[in-house]
Design a protein around this motif. Structure first.
Motif, PDB file in Angstrom:
ATOM      1  N   GLN B  10       0.841  -1.192   0.000  1.00  0.00           N
ATOM      2  CA  GLN B  10       0.000   0.000   0.000  1.00  0.00           C
ATOM      3  C   GLN B  10       0.881   1.247   0.000  1.00  0.00           C
ATOM      4  N   VAL B  11       0.412   2.241  -0.726  1.00  0.00           N
ATOM      5  CA  VAL B  11       1.053   3.558  -0.745  1.00  0.00           C
ATOM      6  C   VAL B  11       0.005   4.581  -0.349  1.00  0.00           C
ATOM      7  N   ASN B  12       0.341   5.395   0.626  1.00  0.00           N
ATOM      8  CA  ASN B  12      -0.560   6.458   1.080  1.00  0.00           C
ATOM      9  C   ASN B  12       0.045   7.808   0.711  1.00  0.00           C
ATOM     10  N   VAL B  13      -0.785   8.669   0.155  1.00  0.00           N
ATOM     11  CA  VAL B  13      -0.307   9.988  -0.233  1.00  0.00           C
ATOM     12  C   VAL B  13      -1.445  10.994  -0.072  1.00  0.00           C
ATOM     13  N   ALA B  14      -1.083  12.212   0.233  1.00  0.00           N
ATOM     14  CA  ALA B  14      -2.087  13.262   0.360  1.00  0.00           C
ATOM     15  C   ALA B  14      -2.410  13.831  -1.008  1.00  0.00           C
ATOM     16  N   LEU B  82      -4.792  12.652  -7.078  1.00  0.00           N
ATOM     17  CA  LEU B  82      -6.206  12.965  -6.844  1.00  0.00           C
ATOM     18  C   LEU B  82      -6.825  11.861  -5.989  1.00  0.00           C
ATOM     19  N   VAL B  83      -7.843  12.224  -5.220  1.00  0.00           N
ATOM     20  CA  VAL B  83      -8.546  11.210  -4.422  1.00  0.00           C
ATOM     21  C   VAL B  83      -9.070  10.103  -5.330  1.00  0.00           C
ATOM     22  N   SER B  84      -9.489  10.473  -6.520  1.00  0.00           N
ATOM     23  CA  SER B  84     -10.042   9.489  -7.466  1.00  0.00           C
ATOM     24  C   SER B  84      -8.974   8.547  -8.028  1.00  0.00           C
ATOM     25  N   ASP B  85      -7.711   8.790  -7.759  1.00  0.00           N
ATOM     26  CA  ASP B  85      -6.653   7.865  -8.167  1.00  0.00           C
ATOM     27  C   ASP B  85      -6.567   6.654  -7.239  1.00  0.00           C
ATOM     28  N   SER B  86      -7.263   6.709  -6.135  1.00  0.00           N
ATOM     29  CA  SER B  86      -7.235   5.602  -5.180  1.00  0.00           C
ATOM     30  C   SER B  86      -7.757   4.337  -5.847  1.00  0.00           C
ATOM     31  N   ALA B  87      -6.937   3.318  -5.894  1.00  0.00           N
ATOM     32  CA  ALA B  87      -7.273   2.078  -6.600  1.00  0.00           C
ATOM     33  C   ALA B  87      -6.133   1.088  -6.390  1.00  0.00           C
ATOM     34  N   LEU B  88      -6.262  -0.056  -7.044  1.00  0.00           N
ATOM     35  CA  LEU B  88      -5.223  -1.094  -7.001  1.00  0.00           C
ATOM     36  C   LEU B  88      -4.456  -1.038  -8.325  1.00  0.00           C
ATOM     37  N   THR B 108      -0.378  -3.009  -5.886  1.00  0.00           N
ATOM     38  CA  THR B 108      -0.169  -2.012  -4.841  1.00  0.00           C
ATOM     39  C   THR B 108      -1.432  -1.181  -4.711  1.00  0.00           C
ATOM     40  N   THR B 109      -1.949  -1.114  -3.504  1.00  0.00           N
ATOM     41  CA  THR B 109      -3.117  -0.286  -3.259  1.00  0.00           C
ATOM     42  C   THR B 109      -2.668   1.147  -3.018  1.00  0.00           C
ATOM     43  N   LEU B 110      -3.185   2.039  -3.814  1.00  0.00           N
ATOM     44  CA  LEU B 110      -2.891   3.461  -3.646  1.00  0.00           C
ATOM     45  C   LEU B 110      -4.055   4.116  -2.934  1.00  0.00           C
ATOM     46  N   GLN B 111      -3.748   4.765  -1.833  1.00  0.00           N
ATOM     47  CA  GLN B 111      -4.767   5.474  -1.060  1.00  0.00           C
ATOM     48  C   GLN B 111      -4.392   6.947  -1.070  1.00  0.00           C
ATOM     49  N   VAL B 112      -5.254   7.772  -1.681  1.00  0.00           N
ATOM     50  CA  VAL B 112      -5.015   9.213  -1.710  1.00  0.00           C
ATOM     51  C   VAL B 112      -6.020   9.863  -0.765  1.00  0.00           C
TER      52      VAL B 112
END
Lengths: 113, 114
Positions: B10-14, B82-88, B108-112
């Motif tokens: 997982q990758v978390n980003v603002a 973007l928040v909408s980039d949140s996905a696998l 990799t799960t991306l959480q924005v």
């Protein structure tokens, strides 16, 4: 925009039964594929199909599985005598040639009970 | 053996910050490299590819990836998340076989976050 379509979206079957998953690839594509994704795991290659024959298959693709292109548009995956561990999301994909990007369908979720 | 590794589950980003999703590969011959994105209960959507040519590849939705042959990497990047980039996100490699088969990384799960 052309897309790969798969039917059904969800299939529930009893262990030991046969299932056929159907796909309509993009019309001018020549290479066809099946992949599967067990819940929470990565996408795994099953088989590639070109010129009306299998060009490569994985270890997963044993005698239980078969593929067919019965007419000019459909591409099917048959699973004989399903097992519980066959439960997965099955994706069909197609590509114009072997080195261009593959386009994937929405998947068929197969649940074997 | 041919393989793809995505070292981060997982990758978390603002939102608004740059993002990087890492991918390394092992394949004989010249690799064909791809990035796909999967939204919940959806199929895989193609983002971009590297076949040959410029090492920096631009793709859909503002994503880009840099092919680095010496490090055998193909990291996915975006300058402003973007928040909408949140996905696998899946990295995939096509070996130089004749069949078009793709080998996928584990995703990799991306959480924005806003």
């Amino acid at each position: 925009e052309p897309e790969v379509t798969q039917t059904p979206s969800h299939q529930v079957t009893q262990m030991g039964q046969e299932v056929i998953l159907r796909c309509v690839p993009i019309s001018n594509h020549l290479y066809f594929y099946w992949y599967r994704q067990i819940l929470g795991q990565k996408v795994e290659f099953l088989v590639s199909f070109y010129n009306n024959e299998i060009s490569e298959k994985s270890e997963i693709f044993d005698d239980q599985f078969s593929v067919e292109r019965p007419d000019g548009s459909n591409f099917t995956l048959k699973i004989r005598s399903t097992k519980l561990e066959d439960s997965a999301m099955y994706f069909c994909a197609s590509s114009r040639d072997r080195h261009t990007e593959a386009f994937f369908g929405q998947g068929t979720r197969l649940t074997v009970v | 053996a041919q393989s793809v590794a995505q070292p981060e589950d997982q990758v978390n980003v603002a939102e608004g910050n740059p993002l990087t999703v890492k991918c390394t590969y092992s394949v004989s011959g010249n690799p064909y490299l791809f990035w796909y994105v999967q939204y919940p209960n959806r199929g895989l959507q193609f983002l971009l590819k590297y076949i040959t040519g410029d090492n920096l590849v631009k793709g859909s939705y503002g994503f880009e990836a840099e092919f680095n042959k010496s490090q055998t990497s193909f990291h996915l990047k975006k300058p402003s998340a973007l928040v909408s980039d949140s996905a696998l996100y899946f990295c995939a490699v096509g070996p130089s076989s004749n069949t078009g088969k793709l080998i996928f990384g584990q995703g990799t799960t991306l959480q924005v976050k806003p």
